[in-house]
Design a protein around this motif. Structure first.
Motif, PDB file in Angstrom:
ATOM      1  N   GLY A 299       0.788  -1.223   0.000  1.00 22.33           N
ATOM      2  CA  GLY A 299       0.000   0.000   0.000  1.00 22.33           C
ATOM      3  C   GLY A 299       0.821   1.272   0.000  1.00 22.33           C
ATOM      4  O   GLY A 299       0.260   2.365   0.082  1.00 22.33           O
ATOM      5  N   GLY A 300       2.134   1.167  -0.106  1.00 25.34           N
ATOM      6  CA  GLY A 300       2.986   2.355  -0.180  1.00 25.34           C
ATOM      7  C   GLY A 300       4.062   2.344   0.892  1.00 25.34           C
ATOM      8  O   GLY A 300       3.909   1.713   1.947  1.00 25.34           O
ATOM      9  N   VAL A 301       5.141   3.037   0.618  1.00 23.66           N
ATOM     10  CA  VAL A 301       6.243   3.201   1.573  1.00 23.66           C
ATOM     11  C   VAL A 301       6.558   4.680   1.675  1.00 23.66           C
ATOM     12  O   VAL A 301       6.810   5.350   0.666  1.00 23.66           O
ATOM     13  N   ILE A 302       6.554   5.198   2.908  1.00 23.57           N
ATOM     14  CA  ILE A 302       7.032   6.555   3.173  1.00 23.57           C
ATOM     15  C   ILE A 302       8.317   6.432   3.983  1.00 23.57           C
ATOM     16  O   ILE A 302       8.327   5.848   5.068  1.00 23.57           O
ATOM     17  N   THR A 303       9.402   6.959   3.444  1.00 25.18           N
ATOM     18  CA  THR A 303      10.663   6.968   4.169  1.00 25.18           C
ATOM     19  C   THR A 303      11.047   8.405   4.496  1.00 25.18           C
ATOM     20  O   THR A 303      11.085   9.270   3.606  1.00 25.18           O
ATOM     21  N   ILE A 304      11.270   8.654   5.784  1.00 26.47           N
ATOM     22  CA  ILE A 304      11.681   9.971   6.255  1.00 26.47           C
ATOM     23  C   ILE A 304      13.181   9.914   6.530  1.00 26.47           C
ATOM     24  O   ILE A 304      13.616   9.317   7.516  1.00 26.47           O
ATOM     25  N   ASP A 305      13.979  10.492   5.640  1.00 28.09           N
ATOM     26  CA  ASP A 305      15.440  10.542   5.778  1.00 28.09           C
ATOM     27  C   ASP A 305      16.074   9.150   5.812  1.00 28.09           C
ATOM     28  O   ASP A 305      17.143   8.966   6.402  1.00 28.09           O
ATOM     29  N   GLY A 306      15.449   8.167   5.200  1.00 35.79           N
ATOM     30  CA  GLY A 306      16.013   6.821   5.145  1.00 35.79           C
ATOM     31  C   GLY A 306      16.248   6.391   3.707  1.00 35.79           C
ATOM     32  O   GLY A 306      15.289   6.178   2.959  1.00 35.79           O
ATOM     33  N   PRO A 307      17.508   6.233   3.264  1.00 34.44           N
ATOM     34  CA  PRO A 307      17.785   5.843   1.876  1.00 34.44           C
ATOM     35  C   PRO A 307      17.629   4.342   1.672  1.00 34.44           C
ATOM     36  O   PRO A 307      17.675   3.567   2.637  1.00 34.44           O
ATOM     37  N   PRO A 308      17.474   3.891   0.432  1.00 30.45           N
ATOM     38  CA  PRO A 308      17.465   2.447   0.180  1.00 30.45           C
ATOM     39  C   PRO A 308      18.845   1.859   0.421  1.00 30.45           C
ATOM     40  O   PRO A 308      19.855   2.491   0.099  1.00 30.45           O
ATOM     41  N   PRO A 309      18.940   0.665   1.016  1.00 30.13           N
ATOM     42  CA  PRO A 309      20.254   0.045   1.244  1.00 30.13           C
ATOM     43  C   PRO A 309      21.013  -0.139  -0.068  1.00 30.13           C
ATOM     44  O   PRO A 309      20.435  -0.508  -1.089  1.00 30.13           O
ATOM     45  N   GLU A 310      22.323   0.106  -0.025  1.00 31.55           N
ATOM     46  CA  GLU A 310      23.126   0.046  -1.242  1.00 31.55           C
ATOM     47  C   GLU A 310      23.277  -1.368  -1.785  1.00 31.55           C
ATOM     48  O   GLU A 310      23.594  -1.549  -2.956  1.00 31.55           O
ATOM     49  N   TYR A 311      23.075  -2.365  -0.943  1.00 33.34           N
ATOM     50  CA  TYR A 311      23.265  -3.738  -1.408  1.00 33.34           C
ATOM     51  C   TYR A 311      22.073  -4.279  -2.196  1.00 33.34           C
ATOM     52  O   TYR A 311      22.124  -5.400  -2.703  1.00 33.34           O
ATOM     53  N   ILE A 312      21.000  -3.521  -2.290  1.00 33.04           N
ATOM     54  CA  ILE A 312      19.857  -3.963  -3.093  1.00 33.04           C
ATOM     55  C   ILE A 312      20.095  -3.549  -4.538  1.00 33.04           C
ATOM     56  O   ILE A 312      20.120  -2.363  -4.869  1.00 33.04           O
ATOM     57  N   ILE A 313      20.302  -4.548  -5.397  1.00 36.02           N
ATOM     58  CA  ILE A 313      20.621  -4.301  -6.797  1.00 36.02           C
ATOM     59  C   ILE A 313      19.334  -4.307  -7.620  1.00 36.02           C
ATOM     60  O   ILE A 313      18.523  -5.238  -7.493  1.00 36.02           O
ATOM     61  N   PRO A 314      19.114  -3.293  -8.458  1.00 32.84           N
ATOM     62  CA  PRO A 314      17.912  -3.288  -9.306  1.00 32.84           C
ATOM     63  C   PRO A 314      17.846  -4.538 -10.177  1.00 32.84           C
ATOM     64  O   PRO A 314      18.846  -4.996 -10.726  1.00 32.84           O
ATOM     65  N   SER A 315      16.671  -5.107 -10.266  1.00 33.50           N
ATOM     66  CA  SER A 315      16.479  -6.322 -11.050  1.00 33.50           C
ATOM     67  C   SER A 315      16.276  -5.984 -12.517  1.00 33.50           C
ATOM     68  O   SER A 315      15.933  -4.856 -12.885  1.00 33.50           O
ATOM     69  N   THR A 316      16.524  -6.982 -13.362  1.00 30.57           N
ATOM     70  CA  THR A 316      16.280  -6.789 -14.796  1.00 30.57           C
ATOM     71  C   THR A 316      14.801  -6.895 -15.118  1.00 30.57           C
ATOM     72  O   THR A 316      14.378  -6.530 -16.212  1.00 30.57           O
TER      73      THR A 316
END
Length: 393
Positions: A299-316
């Motif tokens: 239903g959605g994600v709100i992040t307040i000053d929280g970046p996505p972890p760098e180890y999550i690699i975008p999928s093809t």
């Protein structure tokens, strides 16, 4: 005396005088070197730095430092790899070969250290990426709610009966807003605090600005207790290890047990009716949770000053359908690079960053009488994402 005798004496004196002017032996080379070292025209002009270095591979020595025995005992030239010095045929030590390494050593050490840190960071990131992909594979099966049942409000017992949650998480469940009733609950927001907080850290702010009679709040506390400081009680942390930057255990607990077993299977909330709101570290955890269920729309994600972890690699594969809102300070963790990583991962990403600040002041948001621009954006985002009015493609 006869004139002949005078001539003979004069001739003898002339021969004696001439012989005294002819050297009897070759000149002493040490004397020549010593004398030449005192001639002004032989003195070299050198800079203060170069004056401390050997000249032509041989240390500059004065006449008083020369030992005549050095010339009579020629020795074999060698190089010691440990000291980078050599000894020439005159027995004088030379460190010409070590001048450049010595001068460049600090820079070399700095470069090597930087490269080692960079390589170590890449290796650690690859390990975390592999662990995340393994977690994604294990949780690929998405539970489904019952078709003929409406969502129901979760209670403490629903979470307490799961052993993993009872040992690792704390929580508070609430339903707020005018005319709120458990029978009318359709949506739920899972709230995750920042580093050092707990399940009650941002609950007042969320309760004040996001209270809705049809939306329940589930505030969770982190998996580790931090060491208390003087005069303060230790807060909670979401990372796998102290001072770490991975959240695999927290993601598994929340996604598999809280969302999967409790909210979806038992309380019958469809994934599209479950939103995540995280502050700081909690925002990174929320993004990681949504990234695991990459084909399922939450239903959605709100992040307040929280970046996505760098180890999550975008999928093809196509980007993750869960809509995301990033709010916070423009000078903080939500950098342009972090924003781009989120857009590479998720199909819908909105960004509302306050200029000139590092983080969004949660305390001020709680104390303010009205809604700030960021709060208005977040409220509109949740209303649309939970009702799916704007985000269908």
């Amino acid at each position: 005396m006869a004139s002949g005798e005078l001539s003979e004496v004069a001739e003898t004196q002339r021969e004696t005088l001439g012989k005294s002017q002819i050297p009897h032996s070759r000149p002493d080379p040490l004397q020549i070197i010593a004398e030449s070292s005192h001639r002004p025209e032989r003195i070299l002009s050198r800079s203060p730095t170069l004056s401390s270095l050997p000249e032509n591979g041989v240390s500059s020595l004065g006449s008083g430092q020369i030992n005549p025995t050095d010339f009579s005992q020629p020795r074999r030239q060698y190089t010691d790899s440990t000291t980078s010095t050599s000894e020439n045929s005159f027995g004088l030590n030379s460190n010409r070969s070590s001048i450049v390494p010595q001068l460049s050593q600090p820079l070399s050490i700095h470069i090597n250290s930087s490269e080692q840190l960079l390589q170590a960071g890449k290796a650690a990131n690859q390990r975390e990426s592999a662990l995340f992909e393994a977690l994604r594979g294990e949780l690929r099966t998405i539970p489904s709610p019952h078709q003929n049942r409406s969502p129901q409000m979760p209670v403490d017992g629903d979470l307490r009966e799961i052993h993993e949650l009872q040992e690792s998480l704390s929580w508070r469940i609430g339903l707020y807003g005018q005319d709120a009733s458990k029978d009318t609950v359709n949506n739920i927001i899972v709230v995750l605090h920042d580093y050092g907080g707990d399940h009650s850290s941002i609950k007042p702010m969320v309760k004040k600005h996001f209270a809705d009679p049809q939306t329940a709040l589930l505030c969770l506390g982190g998996i580790h207790r931090l060491r208390p400081t003087t005069g303060q009680v230790g807060g909670l942390d979401w990372t796998d290890e102290p001072n770490g930057n991975s959240y695999h255990r927290a993601v598994r607990l929340i996604l598999e047990h809280v969302i999967g077993k409790v909210l979806v299977e038992k309380c019958n909330f469809p994934p599209s009716n479950i939103a995540l709101l995280g502050h700081g570290q909690g925002g990174s955890v929320a993004l990681a949770i949504a990234a695991v269920w990459e084909t399922t729309r939450l239903g959605g994600v709100i992040t307040i000053d929280g970046p996505p972890p760098e180890y999550i690699i975008p999928s093809t594969t196509p980007r993750i359908p869960t809509p995301v809102l990033m709010v916070g300070g423009r000078l903080g963790a939500l950098t342009p690079q972090a924003e781009q990583r989120a857009k590479d991962l998720f199909l819908h990403v909105d960004v509302d960053l306050r200029p000139g600040v590092d983080v969004l002041p949660i305390v001020q948001l709680l104390a303010s009488k009205g809604d700030s621009d960021e709060i208005k954006t977040a409220k509109d985002f949740l209303a649309h994402s939970l009702r799916q009015e704007e985000w269908e493609t």
